[in-house]
Design an enzyme around this catalytic site. Structure first.
Site, PDB file in Angstrom:
ATOM      1  N   GLY A  61    -106.456  13.687 -45.152  1.00  0.00           N
ATOM      2  CA  GLY A  61    -105.779  13.673 -43.870  1.00  0.00           C
ATOM      3  C   GLY A  61    -104.347  13.248 -44.134  1.00  0.00           C
ATOM      4  N   ASP A  62    -103.399  13.720 -43.343  1.00  0.00           N
ATOM      5  CA  ASP A  62    -101.994  13.547 -43.721  1.00  0.00           C
ATOM      6  C   ASP A  62    -101.591  12.099 -43.944  1.00  0.00           C
ATOM      7  OD1 ASP A  62    -102.093  12.983 -40.957  1.00  0.00           O
ATOM      8  OD2 ASP A  62    -100.147  13.895 -40.573  1.00  0.00           O
ATOM      9  N   ARG A 121     -87.798  20.962 -47.196  1.00  0.00           N
ATOM     10  CA  ARG A 121     -87.671  22.416 -47.048  1.00  0.00           C
ATOM     11  C   ARG A 121     -88.480  23.149 -48.121  1.00  0.00           C
ATOM     12  NH1 ARG A 121     -81.395  23.739 -46.455  1.00  0.00           N
ATOM     13  NH2 ARG A 121     -81.353  22.794 -48.552  1.00  0.00           N
ATOM     14  N   GLY A 122     -89.707  22.681 -48.344  1.00  0.00           N
ATOM     15  CA  GLY A 122     -90.583  23.330 -49.310  1.00  0.00           C
ATOM     16  C   GLY A 122     -90.032  23.242 -50.722  1.00  0.00           C
ATOM     17  N   ALA A 123     -89.984  24.381 -51.413  1.00  0.00           N
ATOM     18  CA  ALA A 123     -89.495  24.409 -52.788  1.00  0.00           C
ATOM     19  C   ALA A 123     -87.979  24.296 -52.871  1.00  0.00           C
ATOM     20  CB  ALA A 123     -89.948  25.699 -53.466  1.00  0.00           C
ATOM     21  N   ASP A 155     -97.040  15.376 -47.568  1.00  0.00           N
ATOM     22  CA  ASP A 155     -97.516  13.988 -47.460  1.00  0.00           C
ATOM     23  C   ASP A 155     -97.097  13.175 -48.679  1.00  0.00           C
ATOM     24  OD1 ASP A 155     -98.826  15.050 -45.239  1.00  0.00           O
ATOM     25  OD2 ASP A 155    -100.713  15.294 -46.326  1.00  0.00           O
TER      26      ASP A 155
END
Length: 327
Positions: A37-38, A238-240, A270
């Site tokens: 869970g986060d 922002r992801g990668a 997370d």
């Protein structure tokens, strides 16, 4: 807030949310079981990174009195996470989710959580001791999912307790984690997020989630709105791509770390958030905290599931490093 997250040493952190039973599809067609869970993922990684700092990390939630709930709590204790503030609701069960991943490591989740005990964490007279205890933490961490899974009554009681805690010096950390299916509608989510962000000291934000929720045209619009709400520090994930960090000293861009093969992106955000906060709590500057976040997230996505083995935890850049220094 650049030099340190708090002027005084941190001794107690509480993370509010929902831990669920995790089922994961395996190559042989079988299902592996774990817990995740986060905010629980963040609690585990935070505790691992603060292990030698003398900081108590507690998880604040509600569970059932069933064997899965008991096993769940045992796993937290094995990680050094305190469960003294956990409410036990007889007859209730934990939520459950199934992770399916494609060839690129991108995941799809299927959830069963409608009757989960965590929904009623702050409902009823028996919740009052837990609500009152929030003011005893120097830092409280919660997410958009923490807000979404609660009943309307429980959410209102939580907001009131958070306002009281912050008035006594507690600092609030919020990870936006917007999941549309958990809300009655986008306006209900926007209202809840705005109320929480106006109490927030550090926001750990996934760009795609906030663009979907608030309709921001670009990152500049997001930072401007967060400044208007009074959020002192924002780390934009922002992801990668690179991370953007803004505090009262200005804005910085911190590149991510290359990963040769992505196995499973579960808990990437997370783990970034946990590492960022762990660094800030130990005196690291925002740019170094972002490097911690990238380092841990890059490691996590090379393993299946939300929580990697403790032996796989990476070494972190030195707290004193600048952006141009070598780890």
């Amino acid at each position: 807030m650049s030099a340190a997250f708090l002027a005084t040493p941190i001794t107690r952190i509480g993370l509010i949310g929902e831990c669920m039973v995790e089922l994961r599809s395996q190559m042989d067609g079988q299902l592996g079981q774990a817990f995740g869970g986060d905010t629980l993922n963040a609690a585990v990684y935070l505790r691992r990174l603060l292990g030698g700092a003398g900081v108590q990390v507690d998880y604040l939630t509600a569970v059932g009195d069933d064997s899965l709930s008991q096993a769940m709590r045992a796993c937290w204790r094995e990680e050094g996470i305190g469960d003294e503030r956990v409410r036990v609701l007889p007859g209730r069960l934990p939520g459950l989710y199934l992770i399916q991943t494609d060839a690129d490591g991108e995941r799809r989740f299927l959830y069963w959580r409608g009757e989960a005990a965590a929904r009623e964490c702050f409902d009823g007279a028996d919740a009052q001791p837990l609500l009152a205890a929030l003011a005893g933490y120097q830092v409280l961490y919660l997410s958009g999912i923490s807000l979404a899974v609660l009943t309307d009554t429980g959410r209102e009681r939580l907001f009131a307790a958070l306002r009281e805690a912050r008035a006594t010096g507690t600092r609030l950390v919020f990870d936006n984690n917007y999941r549309p299916r958990l809300w009655a509608g986008v306006q209900a989510a926007r209202t809840a997020y705005q109320r929480l962000l106006q109490l927030t000291d550090l926001a750990l934000v996934t760009w795609e989630d906030d663009a979907a929720l608030f309709g921001f045209a670009d990152e500049a619009a997001l930072f401007a709105q967060y400044a208007e709400w009074g959020v002192a520090e924002v780390a934009l994930k922002r992801g990668a791509r690179s991370c953007l960090v803004q505090d009262r000293q200005g804005r910085q861009e911190v590149d991510g770390e290359a990963v040769a093969r992505v196995v499973d992106t579960t808990a990437a955000g997370d783990s970034f958030s946990a590492a960022y906060l762990a660094c800030r709590l130990q005196g690291g500057t925002p740019d170094v905290a972002a490097r911690w976040g990238h380092r841990l997230a890059a490691t996590v996505i090379q393993h299946p599931g939300a929580l990697i083995p403790r032996a796989a935890m990476p070494a972190m850049p030195a707290l004193s490093l600048s952006l141009t220094a070598q780890a």
